[in-house]
Design an enzyme around this catalytic site. Sequence first.
Site, PDB file in Angstrom:
ATOM      1  CD  GLU A  91      22.627  30.425  29.243  1.00 38.97           C
ATOM      2  OE1 GLU A  91      22.863  29.871  29.062  1.00 38.97           O
ATOM      3  OE2 GLU A  91      23.475  31.562  28.273  1.00 38.97           O
ATOM      4  CG  HIS A 208      34.958  47.014  27.925  1.00 37.46           C
ATOM      5  ND1 HIS A 208      34.681  46.052  28.902  1.00 37.46           N
ATOM      6  CD2 HIS A 208      33.279  47.349  28.121  1.00 37.46           C
ATOM      7  CE1 HIS A 208      33.989  45.577  29.314  1.00 37.46           C
ATOM      8  NE2 HIS A 208      33.047  46.210  29.217  1.00 37.46           N
ATOM      9  CB  CYS A 325      32.404  38.384  31.147  1.00 40.65           C
ATOM     10  SG  CYS A 325      33.069  37.636  32.722  1.00 40.65           S
TER      11      CYS A 325
END
Length: 338
Positions: A91, A208, A325
């Site tokens: 994608e 993160h 995301c």
Amino acid sequence: MRIQDIQQRLRDHGAKTGHEQRVLRAWLRAQALDAGPQKRLVQDVLPKSVREILPALSTELETLARVKSEHPAQDGSARLLVELADGQTVESVLLPRDGVCVSTQVGCAVGCTFCMTGREGLLRQVGSAEIVAQVILARARRPVKKVVFMGMGEPAHNLDNVFEAIELLGTLGQIGHKQIVFSTVGDRRAFERLPLGVVKPALALSLHTTRADLREQLLPRAPRIDPAELVELGEKYARDTGYPIQYQWTLLEGVNDSDEEVEGIIKLLTGKYALMNFIPYNTIADLPYKRPSWQRAATMAGMLHQRGILSRLRNSAGQDVEGGCGQLRARTARVEFK
Ligand code: SF4
């Protein structure tokens, strides 16, 4: 197919550097190689032996990747489900403001626990020509001035193909070097390669969390690099290139949105040439995570600002069509988004 295979084929048929560049430029502009405005140039400039292989080459390049379905989102972005020549799918996301996000692998081996792409592991690498083909499919739909390598896959696990694509896009593809963004969870091989390229892309590092133990849980198969070392490696590249590092932080409620994490970021990034991007988690069915409130996310960004650390809070483009995301995946017809 790799870009170097295309170049070799042209050379084998007598193309000189200028001929080769002309063919690649036409491809990069999403123009037919031997028809339309190119026809005259091709006839006048290219040797007969090269002209003879153009129809077959055009067909091959066109079949490298094709848009199987297109899903426009409310924010002006669009998710493209792209079928590769062997039937695998990746994608790409057309981003607002002339950007495109491309995929570098079918699946992903890192297996981040909050991401859909890695759930079935790595199926295969995406070739350099297939990466560029995603940009060309985007260009056939709208102008593209920015290419981010943040789609499916970990670019550092497919370095040869990714750097080949970056070099072509940043030279003949006329994308500004700063407008190409190489995104990685952090891999020493990538830090070794990045400074050596003709084209030096901007760098996004998926951090993160500032806690090494939590990072191991969230990114189970990412290389074991302590967050502090990762920031040092990023800082060196930032200083060498003059572009700030964009740190990516998927905000997960109750997991990495605490005041302690904010303090950890302040400790790591104070004085660094860096920008923190907070991206509230995009909901994925079956995963146990929740996105924190927008207010909590804004408070975290505000706390960093107060301490002199540039930060941005942003929603992923295309969330309403599962183009955000962590939401991309190799969709089969069965799971295709309606
Ligand atoms: Fe792979 Fe990126 Fe998903 Fe992690 S977030 S599993 S690195 S695609």
